[in-house]
Write an enzyme that holds these catalytic residues in place. Structure first.
Site, PDB file in Angstrom:
ATOM      1  N   ASP A  89       8.010   0.824  -1.075  1.00 56.70           N
ATOM      2  CA  ASP A  89       9.313   1.161  -1.315  1.00 56.70           C
ATOM      3  C   ASP A  89      10.141  -0.318  -1.787  1.00 56.70           C
ATOM      4  O   ASP A  89       9.946  -1.180  -1.249  1.00 56.70           O
ATOM      5  CB  ASP A  89      10.093   1.713  -0.361  1.00 56.70           C
ATOM      6  N   ASP A 125       6.264  -1.777  -9.484  1.00 51.33           N
ATOM      7  CA  ASP A 125       6.641  -1.629 -10.751  1.00 51.33           C
ATOM      8  C   ASP A 125       8.200  -2.237 -10.695  1.00 51.33           C
ATOM      9  O   ASP A 125       8.963  -1.800 -11.864  1.00 51.33           O
ATOM     10  CB  ASP A 125       6.592  -0.191 -11.037  1.00 51.33           C
ATOM     11  N   GLU A 162       2.477   5.266  -9.655  1.00 50.37           N
ATOM     12  CA  GLU A 162       2.168   4.414 -10.561  1.00 50.37           C
ATOM     13  C   GLU A 162       2.234   5.271 -11.992  1.00 50.37           C
ATOM     14  O   GLU A 162       3.098   4.480 -12.882  1.00 50.37           O
ATOM     15  CB  GLU A 162       0.522   3.524 -10.598  1.00 50.37           C
TER      16      GLU A 162
HETATM   17  C1  SAM Z   1       7.085   4.345  -3.422  1.00 49.06           C
HETATM   18  S1  SAM Z   1       5.808   5.153  -2.278  1.00 49.06           S
HETATM   19  C2  SAM Z   1       4.375   4.828  -3.155  1.00 49.06           C
HETATM   20  C3  SAM Z   1       3.251   5.602  -2.509  1.00 49.06           C
HETATM   21  C4  SAM Z   1       1.819   5.577  -2.949  1.00 49.06           C
HETATM   22  N1  SAM Z   1       1.248   4.176  -2.557  1.00 49.06           N
HETATM   23  C5  SAM Z   1       1.581   5.406  -4.593  1.00 49.06           C
HETATM   24  O1  SAM Z   1       1.390   4.486  -5.018  1.00 49.06           O
HETATM   25  O2  SAM Z   1       1.829   6.543  -5.078  1.00 49.06           O
HETATM   26  C6  SAM Z   1       5.763   4.162  -0.965  1.00 49.06           C
HETATM   27  C7  SAM Z   1       5.594   4.961   0.426  1.00 49.06           C
HETATM   28  O3  SAM Z   1       5.065   4.123   1.337  1.00 49.06           O
HETATM   29  C8  SAM Z   1       5.425   4.788   2.573  1.00 49.06           C
HETATM   30  N2  SAM Z   1       5.810   3.753   3.544  1.00 49.06           N
HETATM   31  C9  SAM Z   1       6.779   2.820   3.411  1.00 49.06           C
HETATM   32  N3  SAM Z   1       6.898   2.087   4.689  1.00 49.06           N
HETATM   33  C10 SAM Z   1       5.623   2.386   5.310  1.00 49.06           C
HETATM   34  C11 SAM Z   1       5.183   2.033   6.516  1.00 49.06           C
HETATM   35  N4  SAM Z   1       5.684   0.862   7.184  1.00 49.06           N
HETATM   36  N5  SAM Z   1       4.151   2.469   7.021  1.00 49.06           N
HETATM   37  C12 SAM Z   1       3.552   3.665   6.400  1.00 49.06           C
HETATM   38  N6  SAM Z   1       4.082   4.070   5.294  1.00 49.06           N
HETATM   39  C13 SAM Z   1       5.000   3.596   4.574  1.00 49.06           C
HETATM   40  C14 SAM Z   1       6.618   5.802   2.178  1.00 49.06           C
HETATM   41  O4  SAM Z   1       6.709   6.837   3.081  1.00 49.06           O
HETATM   42  C15 SAM Z   1       6.301   5.989   0.775  1.00 49.06           C
HETATM   43  O5  SAM Z   1       5.481   7.373   0.928  1.00 49.06           O
END
Ligand code: SAM
Length: 180
Positions: A89, A125, A162
């Site tokens: 995120d 990104d 991505e």
């Molecule tokens: C922008 S999304 C990208 C998801 C995936 N990696 C992708 O590229 O399709 C970021 C994900 O990280 C998870 N996330 C953020 N901080 C986290 C943490 N501390 N532990 C586990 N998941 C986390 C969020 O819930 C979200 O689903």
């Protein structure tokens, strides 16, 4: 059979990357962490589809359905061979910078759990997060940058996020770091 190494993916989203990694590396154990229930359900519904009583989820994949930082705190020194952080995120507002996963405060924790020579992969990104990551990495001596490229390297499975980013015209950056 005991896995050769334990790997950790932080924030697996829909889980495509974790599922592909586990399938491509049957001799490794992968822990995939995600806090978002929809993502967890998405991965589970592919691993064990409704009505498919014969579905066999990969024996080398484990899910951690909470904040990955809680797990990292509990891992033994040098317990991980690789850590994957794919499109975290971005938290683009400066006042939210402390929420970014890549942060000077977490580097010693990640360095503690990665074995010497272990790899940390990061992709983003978001231009603010890209600059931020470069800045954080330039100010540390726990990880050696191995590569910083604009094309997803061979052996890095694609992720759903991505694909959306590229379709929207954003340019991902991919970092590979080695624990010193
Ligand atoms: C922008 S999304 C990208 C998801 C995936 N990696 C992708 O590229 O399709 C970021 C994900 O990280 C998870 N996330 C953020 N901080 C986290 C943490 N501390 N532990 C586990 N998941 C986390 C969020 O819930 C979200 O689903």
């Amino acid at each position: 059979m005991a896995p050769r190494e334990i790997w950790l993916e932080v924030g697996f989203g829909g889980g495509e990357h974790a599922q592909a990694l586990a399938a491509q590396n049957p001799d490794m154990g992968l822990i995939a962490a995600e806090v978002f229930e929809t993502g967890i359900c998405s991965l589970l519904s592919r691993l064990a589809p409704d009505g498919d009583d014969d579905a066999a989820p990969p024996a080398n994949l484990r899910l951690f359905t909470d904040d990955a930082r809680l797990l990292i705190r509990e891992l033994p020194d040098g317990g991980l061979g690789k850590l994957f952080l794919m499109f975290p995120d971005p938290w683009p507002k400066a006042r939210h910078a402390k929420r970014r996963f890549v942060h000077p405060a977490i580097l010693p924790e990640i360095a503690r759990v990665l074995a010497p020579g272990g790899e940390w992969r990061i992709a983003s990104d978001d231009p603010t997060y890209q600059d931020w990551t470069d800045e954080v990495l330039a100010g540390q001596d726990l990880f050696m940058p191995r590569s910083r490229v604009l094309m997803r390297p061979e052996g890095w499975p694609p992720t759903r996020y991505e694909a959306k980013a590229i379709a929207a015209g954003r340019q991902p950056v991919y970092w590979s770091l080695a624990r010193i």
